[in-house]
Design a protein around this motif. Sequence first.
Motif, PDB file in Angstrom:
ATOM      1  N   ARG A 117       0.835  -1.196   0.000  1.00  0.00           N
ATOM      2  CA  ARG A 117       0.000   0.000   0.000  1.00  0.00           C
ATOM      3  C   ARG A 117       0.866   1.241   0.000  1.00  0.00           C
ATOM      4  O   ARG A 117       1.575   1.499   0.974  1.00  0.00           O
ATOM      5  N   CYS A 118       0.792   1.989  -1.096  1.00  0.00           N
ATOM      6  CA  CYS A 118       1.513   3.259  -1.173  1.00  0.00           C
ATOM      7  C   CYS A 118       0.902   4.212  -0.151  1.00  0.00           C
ATOM      8  O   CYS A 118      -0.326   4.300  -0.023  1.00  0.00           O
ATOM      9  N   SER A 119       1.763   4.925   0.566  1.00  0.00           N
ATOM     10  CA  SER A 119       1.264   5.817   1.626  1.00  0.00           C
ATOM     11  C   SER A 119       0.669   7.108   1.064  1.00  0.00           C
ATOM     12  O   SER A 119       0.149   7.913   1.819  1.00  0.00           O
ATOM     13  N   HIS A 120       0.717   7.292  -0.262  1.00  0.00           N
ATOM     14  CA  HIS A 120       0.114   8.492  -0.847  1.00  0.00           C
ATOM     15  C   HIS A 120      -1.399   8.326  -0.943  1.00  0.00           C
ATOM     16  O   HIS A 120      -2.138   8.887  -0.149  1.00  0.00           O
ATOM     17  N   LYS A 121      -1.865   7.499  -1.900  1.00  0.00           N
ATOM     18  CA  LYS A 121      -3.311   7.291  -2.032  1.00  0.00           C
ATOM     19  C   LYS A 121      -3.689   5.823  -2.119  1.00  0.00           C
ATOM     20  O   LYS A 121      -4.736   5.475  -2.664  1.00  0.00           O
ATOM     21  N   GLY A 122      -2.800   4.975  -1.607  1.00  0.00           N
ATOM     22  CA  GLY A 122      -3.145   3.563  -1.484  1.00  0.00           C
ATOM     23  C   GLY A 122      -2.902   2.715  -2.714  1.00  0.00           C
ATOM     24  O   GLY A 122      -3.449   1.610  -2.813  1.00  0.00           O
ATOM     25  N   GLY A 123      -2.101   3.174  -3.651  1.00  0.00           N
ATOM     26  CA  GLY A 123      -1.807   2.376  -4.845  1.00  0.00           C
ATOM     27  C   GLY A 123      -1.138   1.063  -4.484  1.00  0.00           C
ATOM     28  O   GLY A 123      -0.425   0.961  -3.479  1.00  0.00           O
ATOM     29  N   SER A 124      -1.364   0.045  -5.321  1.00  0.00           N
ATOM     30  CA  SER A 124      -0.749  -1.262  -5.092  1.00  0.00           C
ATOM     31  C   SER A 124       0.678  -1.249  -5.633  1.00  0.00           C
ATOM     32  O   SER A 124       0.894  -1.120  -6.840  1.00  0.00           O
ATOM     33  N   VAL A 151       8.516   1.356  -7.133  1.00  0.00           N
ATOM     34  CA  VAL A 151       7.888   2.585  -7.624  1.00  0.00           C
ATOM     35  C   VAL A 151       6.391   2.360  -7.762  1.00  0.00           C
ATOM     36  O   VAL A 151       5.952   1.407  -8.419  1.00  0.00           O
ATOM     37  N   CYS A 152       5.590   3.227  -7.130  1.00  0.00           N
ATOM     38  CA  CYS A 152       4.133   3.114  -7.205  1.00  0.00           C
ATOM     39  C   CYS A 152       3.648   3.424  -8.630  1.00  0.00           C
ATOM     40  O   CYS A 152       4.094   4.407  -9.231  1.00  0.00           O
ATOM     41  N   PRO A 153       2.730   2.608  -9.149  1.00  0.00           N
ATOM     42  CA  PRO A 153       2.272   2.831 -10.536  1.00  0.00           C
ATOM     43  C   PRO A 153       1.336   4.029 -10.697  1.00  0.00           C
ATOM     44  O   PRO A 153       1.091   4.458 -11.815  1.00  0.00           O
ATOM     45  N   TRP A 154       0.797   4.572  -9.592  1.00  0.00           N
ATOM     46  CA  TRP A 154      -0.216   5.626  -9.743  1.00  0.00           C
ATOM     47  C   TRP A 154       0.386   7.018  -9.937  1.00  0.00           C
ATOM     48  O   TRP A 154       0.020   7.730 -10.849  1.00  0.00           O
ATOM     49  N   HIS A 155       1.317   7.417  -9.064  1.00  0.00           N
ATOM     50  CA  HIS A 155       1.900   8.760  -9.208  1.00  0.00           C
ATOM     51  C   HIS A 155       3.412   8.753  -9.056  1.00  0.00           C
ATOM     52  O   HIS A 155       4.018   9.794  -8.912  1.00  0.00           O
ATOM     53  N   GLY A 156       3.999   7.566  -9.028  1.00  0.00           N
ATOM     54  CA  GLY A 156       5.451   7.482  -9.081  1.00  0.00           C
ATOM     55  C   GLY A 156       6.207   7.593  -7.771  1.00  0.00           C
ATOM     56  O   GLY A 156       7.437   7.706  -7.781  1.00  0.00           O
ATOM     57  N   SER A 157       5.531   7.552  -6.634  1.00  0.00           N
ATOM     58  CA  SER A 157       6.275   7.582  -5.366  1.00  0.00           C
ATOM     59  C   SER A 157       7.216   6.382  -5.315  1.00  0.00           C
ATOM     60  O   SER A 157       6.863   5.273  -5.739  1.00  0.00           O
ATOM     61  N   THR A 158       8.395   6.617  -4.771  1.00  0.00           N
ATOM     62  CA  THR A 158       9.418   5.565  -4.746  1.00  0.00           C
ATOM     63  C   THR A 158       9.845   5.299  -3.301  1.00  0.00           C
ATOM     64  O   THR A 158      10.080   6.231  -2.530  1.00  0.00           O
TER      65      THR A 158
HETATM   66  S1  FES Z   1      -0.828   6.407  -4.719  1.00  0.00           S
HETATM   67 FE1  FES Z   1       1.264   5.942  -4.901  1.00  0.00          FE
HETATM   68  S2  FES Z   1       2.150   7.724  -5.648  1.00  0.00           S
HETATM   69 FE2  FES Z   1       0.066   8.242  -5.414  1.00  0.00          FE
END
Ligand code: FES
Length: 264
Positions: free
Chosen positions: A204-211, A223-230
Amino acid sequence: MRSRAHFRSHPIHPILIAFPVAFTTGALVFDLFGWLLGSAGAWSTGAYMSVAAVITGLVAGVPGFVDYVSVVPPDSSAKKRATWHMAVNLTALAIFAASWIFRDRGSLEPGAGTILLEAVGCGLIMWGGWMGGTLVYRNQIGVDHRYAGAGKWSEVWVQGAPGTAVEVANADELKPGQMKLVHAGDRRIVLVKTEDGYAACDDRCSHKGGSLAGGVAACGHVVCPWHGSTFDVRTGAVKAGPAKEPIAVHRVEEKGGKVLLTLA
Ligand code: FES
């Protein structure tokens, strides 16, 4: 993330939704022209299309519900969107069913209420479709993208309480840069093979929960597929935003040719 309800990697839900979209639109068009022109042939076609819209909509909803429950990341912006997507589309089908209240059961002639409700239903179907498009094209639900060397999509279900080690893979199963999604009860963990061995972190990405399992692993980072958080998969630290909070990491060890995961 790869769809659970798929045929040879093709998600079934997007294939089936063409039918209710066509039948709801067709029902409105044929009923409207039949009503305006007094054409029994047109409104009969609209009536049958209205029934087909409800039936095919419910059928299309089954694989969609499977992916809603098992694929859409829990506690994420996509989960909220998927909940709205489902609620709006089910409401549209209910409205199409309710439109029969105003239709003459003998001649199948629609009343003004039928046309009005079908128009509202079509509007909702478009809104639901808009959200469905966002779920696929932005949130990548059902998208099985694989970067070079990522290997096949891999996941496993295990039972295990925090603090106990459970076997989640064979030691030689993954190559550096490859990931495996581990379902441990209601938790989702990503097992990552780095150049220095195995590591594991929350899916779970801590930004918006991306897988993160649907993202990219390289050089000890995921690297998160939704907005690129690493994130650093060993420490959970954020290496690039927009995420600001670290992710939880878990203990992993290799023993006797197996990979053992201990949930934090
Ligand atoms: S949800 Fe992962 S970068 Fe936004």
